[in-house]
Design a protein around this motif. Sequence first.
Motif, PDB file in Angstrom:
ATOM      1  N   GLY A 281       0.801  -1.220   0.000  1.00 31.77           N
ATOM      2  CA  GLY A 281       0.000   0.000   0.000  1.00 31.77           C
ATOM      3  C   GLY A 281       0.833   1.268   0.000  1.00 31.77           C
ATOM      4  O   GLY A 281       0.335   2.343  -0.330  1.00 31.77           O
ATOM      5  N   SER A 282       2.102   1.150   0.351  1.00 30.84           N
ATOM      6  CA  SER A 282       2.995   2.307   0.417  1.00 30.84           C
ATOM      7  C   SER A 282       3.836   2.501  -0.840  1.00 30.84           C
ATOM      8  O   SER A 282       4.601   3.459  -0.924  1.00 30.84           O
ATOM      9  N   LEU A 283       3.709   1.595  -1.805  1.00 31.65           N
ATOM     10  CA  LEU A 283       4.566   1.622  -2.987  1.00 31.65           C
ATOM     11  C   LEU A 283       3.878   2.264  -4.184  1.00 31.65           C
ATOM     12  O   LEU A 283       2.660   2.187  -4.318  1.00 31.65           O
ATOM     13  N   PRO A 284       4.676   2.858  -5.080  1.00 28.12           N
ATOM     14  CA  PRO A 284       4.102   3.449  -6.295  1.00 28.12           C
ATOM     15  C   PRO A 284       3.728   2.378  -7.312  1.00 28.12           C
ATOM     16  O   PRO A 284       4.249   1.266  -7.286  1.00 28.12           O
ATOM     17  N   GLN A 285       2.817   2.725  -8.203  1.00 31.47           N
ATOM     18  CA  GLN A 285       2.419   1.852  -9.309  1.00 31.47           C
ATOM     19  C   GLN A 285       3.629   1.545 -10.187  1.00 31.47           C
ATOM     20  O   GLN A 285       4.518   2.372 -10.339  1.00 31.47           O
ATOM     21  N   SER A 286       3.658   0.367 -10.769  1.00 37.40           N
ATOM     22  CA  SER A 286       4.774  -0.048 -11.616  1.00 37.40           C
ATOM     23  C   SER A 286       4.520   0.361 -13.059  1.00 37.40           C
ATOM     24  O   SER A 286       3.909  -0.371 -13.830  1.00 37.40           O
ATOM     25  N   GLY A 287       4.984   1.537 -13.427  1.00 39.33           N
ATOM     26  CA  GLY A 287       4.834   2.014 -14.800  1.00 39.33           C
ATOM     27  C   GLY A 287       3.380   2.074 -15.224  1.00 39.33           C
ATOM     28  O   GLY A 287       2.526   2.580 -14.509  1.00 39.33           O
ATOM     29  N   SER A 288       3.094   1.525 -16.393  1.00 40.04           N
ATOM     30  CA  SER A 288       1.723   1.557 -16.919  1.00 40.04           C
ATOM     31  C   SER A 288       0.904   0.370 -16.458  1.00 40.04           C
ATOM     32  O   SER A 288      -0.249   0.226 -16.838  1.00 40.04           O
ATOM     33  N   ARG A 289       1.476  -0.491 -15.642  1.00 41.00           N
ATOM     34  CA  ARG A 289       0.771  -1.684 -15.165  1.00 41.00           C
ATOM     35  C   ARG A 289       0.100  -1.377 -13.830  1.00 41.00           C
ATOM     36  O   ARG A 289       0.702  -1.551 -12.766  1.00 41.00           O
ATOM     37  N   ALA A 290      -1.144  -0.953 -13.882  1.00 39.24           N
ATOM     38  CA  ALA A 290      -1.861  -0.506 -12.689  1.00 39.24           C
ATOM     39  C   ALA A 290      -2.119  -1.637 -11.707  1.00 39.24           C
ATOM     40  O   ALA A 290      -2.432  -1.392 -10.552  1.00 39.24           O
ATOM     41  N   TRP A 291      -1.985  -2.864 -12.123  1.00 36.52           N
ATOM     42  CA  TRP A 291      -2.294  -4.003 -11.260  1.00 36.52           C
ATOM     43  C   TRP A 291      -1.131  -4.423 -10.383  1.00 36.52           C
ATOM     44  O   TRP A 291      -1.240  -5.334  -9.578  1.00 36.52           O
ATOM     45  N   ARG A 292       0.025  -3.765 -10.507  1.00 38.32           N
ATOM     46  CA  ARG A 292       1.152  -4.139  -9.669  1.00 38.32           C
ATOM     47  C   ARG A 292       1.942  -2.908  -9.237  1.00 38.32           C
ATOM     48  O   ARG A 292       1.818  -1.828  -9.797  1.00 38.32           O
ATOM     49  N   VAL A 293       2.764  -3.124  -8.229  1.00 37.77           N
ATOM     50  CA  VAL A 293       3.649  -2.092  -7.705  1.00 37.77           C
ATOM     51  C   VAL A 293       5.091  -2.582  -7.862  1.00 37.77           C
ATOM     52  O   VAL A 293       5.314  -3.721  -8.265  1.00 37.77           O
TER      53      VAL A 293
END
Length: 135
Positions: free
Chosen positions: A29-41
């Motif tokens: 919950g504290s991590l940013p989104q991984s690029g354009s992949r909204a389903w992972r951090v």
Amino acid sequence: MTDLAPPLPESVAEIAEVIGRDQALHLIGSLPQSGSRAWRVCVYIPKRLPEVDHPLVRILGWNDANKLVRAFSGMILQPSNCRFIARAARDRRIREMAADGLSVGEIAHGVNLSTYRVREILVGETARGRGMRCA
């Protein structure tokens, strides 16, 4: 009523095995989104923690940050964002609030959603059921 926690995706379960479920969810919950992949951090686990002020230490504390370093040293982890867990808890809370007699407007204000979306949740309609993509 017993409230069983939903199972974690494998990408999160491996982190939870090291630092526990609650800490794993807190980290994610504290991590940013991984690029354009909204389903992972995304998070890089260093080979060693050079300082007490490292972001992992700020999020998890020294002991759990070190556990991650020992388990995933030098790796880039890209776990699921687990939004479905927070969404399910929010929807349960909405139903509980309605059962307690709160109005749709009061519920919407309390959970920061529109009254339209609260009504959808209360009647059981989901975005997935309408053919929309869920993150």
